[in-house]
Design a protein around this motif. Structure first.
Motif, short mmCIF file in Angstrom:
data_model
loop_
_atom_site.label_atom_id
_atom_site.label_comp_id
_atom_site.label_asym_id
_atom_site.label_seq_id
_atom_site.Cartn_x
_atom_site.Cartn_y
_atom_site.Cartn_z
N ASP A 1 2.12 49.58 48.37
CA ASP A 1 0.68 48.92 48.51
C ASP A 1 -0.31 49.56 47.73
OD1 ASP A 1 1.05 51.13 50.03
OD2 ASP A 1 -0.53 50.43 51.56
N LEU A 2 0.03 50.67 46.72
CA LEU A 2 -0.82 51.06 45.92
C LEU A 2 -0.41 51.21 44.56
CD1 LEU A 2 -1.39 54.30 48.11
CD2 LEU A 2 -2.96 52.32 48.10
N PRO A 3 -0.18 50.16 43.92
CA PRO A 3 0.43 50.05 42.73
C PRO A 3 -0.28 50.70 41.67
CG PRO A 3 -0.47 47.76 43.19
CD PRO A 3 -0.75 48.61 44.56
N GLU A 4 -1.49 50.71 41.45
CA GLU A 4 -2.00 51.22 40.42
C GLU A 4 -1.89 52.76 40.46
OE1 GLU A 4 -5.95 50.10 40.29
OE2 GLU A 4 -5.57 47.93 39.66
N GLN A 5 -2.03 53.30 41.66
CA GLN A 5 -2.17 54.68 41.88
C GLN A 5 -0.52 55.15 41.61
OE1 GLN A 5 -3.59 52.66 44.05
NE2 GLN A 5 -5.80 53.24 43.38
#
Length: 263
Positions: free
Chosen positions: A73-77
């Protein structure tokens, strides 16, 4: 994104539609809100090469073959660049301010008929420090807290941690001489006593000069998706080692680190 266009019968029969999957987060159903286009499904070839990145809003077709799927749910991180899965290591944030939420890399092959469950798991927990002082100490105006950890990264391909000593730290200004000090540090789960974290506190003046240093005795476990809270006094006189404190680990109360480590 929905990929289903076929130029001829051969292409048509060389692809299969991925439609039978579900996303969980910490074992609970997870549904992305309609209208949010976050692409949190990552697909890799069987050898680990990055292949594609999709949203769960749409069904998509893949060439027949074997793949590995993961979700976050935190793809960019969690996946800032499309590296080979075998090289994907999520580092411990140096300021201890980033959760790590990512599923296992799940094998999945055509014709993609079996249900694929991608369970996004939180691989970090929170260390919460809370001062109980009623009397201020005017000797310092900044509190630098350093947490010594035993895990510097998380390797996604095999769900293992990089075992390496490192320090994460943060400095907070105080206008109250330590009264009401509290801070949260997000660090990797420890799993066993050998990986427990330890804490050092430096008290500094306005010029960032160290006035005094204290350690909290013992070491402390970090439970995934939970809080380890330490309640203590910062300003006890002549106590370079803080030994009187109360610890709550995932809702269970302990009075000393020794009891924690014996658990």
């Amino acid at each position: 994104m929905f990929i289903a266009a076929c130029n001829n019968d051969e292409e048509k029969y060389n692809t299969s539609v991925v439609r039978n999957f579900e996303i969980q987060i910490n074992d609970e159903p997870y549904v992305l809100n309609t209208g949010i286009s976050t692409k949190f499904i990552f697909i890799y070839k069987n050898d680990g090469d990055f292949f594609a990145n999709y949203s769960s809003h749409f069904r998509f077709a893949l060439e027949n073959g074997a793949y590995k799927f993961l979700a976050t749910d935190l793809p960019e991180q969690m996946v800032p660049s499309p590296v080979n899965l075998n090289d994907l290591i999520i580092p411990q944030a140096i300021h201890a301010d980033q959760k790590v939420n990512i599923s296992a890399a799940m094998p999945y092959k055509s014709p993609f008929e079996d249900l694929l469950t991608m369970n996004i798991l939180t691989r970090t927990g929170t260390l919460r420090l809370k001062a109980l002082d009623k009397t201020a100490d005017p000797a310092y105006t900044n509190i630098k807290t350093t947490v010594e950890v035993k895990r510097s990264g998380y390797k996604v391909a095999d769900e293992t941690f990089i075992q390496e000593d490192m320090e994460v730290s943060r400095t907070k200004k105080t206008t109250t001489g330590g009264i009401n000090y509290t801070d949260d540090f997000i660090v990797f789960q420890t799993d066993e006593a050998a990986n427990n974290v330890s804490i050092r506190i430096e008290f500094m003046n306005n010029d960032m000069e160290v006035v005094s240093t204290k350690e909290i005795s013992g070491s402390f476990p970090i439970v995934a998706n939970a809080v380890t809270q330490i309640n203590f006094n910062l300003n006890e006189a002549d106590t370079p080692v803080i030994e009187n404190y109360e610890v709550t680990v995932n809702g269970e109360v302990y009075t000393t680190a020794k009891k924690i480590n014996q658990k």
